[in-house]
Scaffold this active site. Structure first.
Site, PDB file in Angstrom:
ATOM      1  N   GLY A 215     -37.088   3.127   7.406  1.00 22.95           N
ATOM      2  CA  GLY A 215     -36.054   2.948   6.376  1.00 22.95           C
ATOM      3  C   GLY A 215     -34.795   2.358   6.964  1.00 22.95           C
ATOM      4  N   ASN A 216     -33.723   2.420   6.216  1.00 22.90           N
ATOM      5  CA  ASN A 216     -32.429   1.936   6.717  1.00 22.90           C
ATOM      6  C   ASN A 216     -31.313   2.776   6.113  1.00 22.90           C
ATOM      7  OD1 ASN A 216     -31.486   0.585   4.161  1.00 22.90           O
ATOM      8  ND2 ASN A 216     -33.422  -0.495   4.502  1.00 22.90           N
ATOM      9  N   HIS A 217     -30.061   2.449   6.441  1.00 24.09           N
ATOM     10  CA  HIS A 217     -28.941   3.325   6.066  1.00 24.09           C
ATOM     11  C   HIS A 217     -28.329   3.011   4.704  1.00 24.09           C
ATOM     12  CE1 HIS A 217     -29.018   5.071  10.018  1.00 24.09           C
ATOM     13  NE2 HIS A 217     -28.958   3.870  10.568  1.00 24.09           N
TER      14      HIS A 217
END
Ligand code: PMT
Length: 414
Positions: A215-217
């Site tokens: 995933g990412n932020h």
């Protein structure tokens, strides 16, 4: 007094707002509403009724508003303060509005400075009732609300929740965010009226096994801010998001998790959209295989093979229909201008909004952002660090200019 603190380029810059406060327990929340309106650039003049002065002190408003609160028809040298304020206001907000002020406003009874000002204005009026459930549901109050609505008054309905006596029910003043959003909506030019806008928000998640993902932020905040701005400007908005944040019920929201789901949902809505803004952080890679059971450490370090996901923006660029405006974002950490301009070309977008996510307070998960908007027409617009709602406003200012240019009627031939 806070006028010098009002940002000169806030969305309410140059707007004069009368904030009427009546004598409900919720009057303390009007202080927060006052502060937020000033923060957005408005010049706020509070009017406090006698009953309001029993609930909140005028000193607080003196410190936070743009000018000292007015409390009486007869306190100023000006013999007609109500007509003066009514005429020069861009909006009047009554927060909280008691059953008494609703009744006075409906019948045109100018019993005090606030009720006199209410009937001396042609500006939009936003009324935020707050009272006990029994009072709110009483036919006389509902009757007054119906008449005011029919006259075009904007009512921000009370919410369900804990009331002053400790009991619960409908009647609690709407939140300051909801009230300020209603004011912004009433004062925003509807330059996207009749337009369909599709926005994506948040980071996708690509499962590795039932408990892990790539995933990412991305929090979705920038995409949600864009959706709220498009809605304020009168567009029909569809928001495809991976996160859940508060949003107007007028916005059609679709929830997805993976890049493949995002691709499918965007494809479903793209044809109907006049403007598409891809603010989501979509994964570029996903695991070829997703383990059915949790991967155990005891079995050694796993080798995870990745494959490319569909580049949704690039696909939209290839299929772009006549007149559609396509906006991508670019999250960069170096060579921002070069990378953004290359994305603009490669993906066939009309605009790329580049953010340097290595800079402090910029991009992922922050409430603020700083961007440069690169246009396929060679234009460059820089927007320095500010709230994501302000960035959204700048993006739509650019989109609306492009939209107006593309729909401008051809000059008649002579
Ligand atoms: O959500 P927040 O916490 O508020 O953070 C905001 C943000 C940093 C996520 C936002 O401002 C932002 O930069 N969004 C784009 C992030 C990104 O994925 O950038 P990119 O440079 O990798 O992708 C370029 C463009 O292609 C983006 O419009 C992206 O949506 C799109 N894309 C990317 C990959 C893919 N498979 N399909 C795509 O459509």
């Amino acid at each position: 007094m806070a006028d010098d603190l009002a940002p000169p380029d806030g969305p309410l810059a140059g707007k004069r707002i009368v904030l009427g406060v009546t004598g409900g327990i919720a009057a303390y929340k009007s202080i927060e509403v006052c502060r937020r309106l000033v923060d957005l650039g408005a010049h706020v003049t509070p009017i406090l009724t006698d009953a309001a002065l029993n609930m909140v002190g005028s000193t607080t408003f003196k410190a936070l508003a743009s000018e000292a609160p007015k409390t009486s028809l007869f306190e100023d040298e000006d013999p007609i303060p109500h007509t003066r304020m009514g005429q020069r206001s861009d909006a009047l907000v009554v927060c909280p509005a008691t059953a008494r002020i609703l009744s006075d406003y409906r019948t045109g009874r100018s019993a005090d400075l606030l009720s006199a000002t209410l009937i001396a204005t042609e500006a939009p009026v936003i009324v935020c009732p707050a009272m006990h459930t029994e009072m709110w549901e009483h036919p006389s109050v509902q009757d007054n609300i119906a008449v005011l609505l029919a006259r075009g008054v904007l009512i921000v309905p009370p919410e369900e929740g804990r009331l002053a006596g400790g009991d619960s029910g409908k009647g609690r003043l709407a939140s300051p965010e909801t009230i300020v959003d209603a004011v912004l909506g009433a004062l925003t030019i509807k330059d996207l009226d009749g337009r369909s806008v599709l926005i994506t928000a948040g980071g996708t998640r690509e499962a590795i096994d039932p408990v892990r993902f790539i995933g990412n932020h991305s929090s979705g905040k920038q995409g949600y801010a864009l959706a709220a701005e498009a809605n304020r400007r009168g567009a029909r908005v569809t928001l495809i998001a991976t996160t859940q944040l508060p949003i107007s019920p007028d916005i059609n929201q679709e929830t997805v998790t993976t890049a493949a789901q995002m691709h499918e949902m965007v494809t479903r809505h793209a044809d109907a959209a006049d403007v598409i803004i891809m603010a989501a952080a979509v994964a570029d890679f996903r695991p070829v295989e997703v383990a059915e059971q949790k991967i155990k450490k005891a079995n050694g370090t796993p080798q995870i093979t990745l494959e490319r996901t569909v580049d949704i923006l690039a696909e939209l660029g290839q299929k772009k229909k006549q007149g559609q405006i396509l906006v991508g974002f670019a999250a960069e950490t170096n060579n921002v201008a070069k990378n953004a301009q290359s994305k603009l070309e490669r993906k066939g977008a009309d605009f790329i909004v580049a953010n340097d996510v290595s800079a402090p307070d910029v991009g992922f998960a922050h409430d603020t952002n700083a961007v440069t908007i690169y246009g396929a027409d060679g234009s460059t617009t820089q927007v320095s660090l500010r709230g994501k709602d302000e960035i959204a406003r700048a993006v739509f200012n650019t989109v609306v200019s492009a939209d107006t240019a593309s729909t401008k009627p051809a000059r008649p031939s002579t």
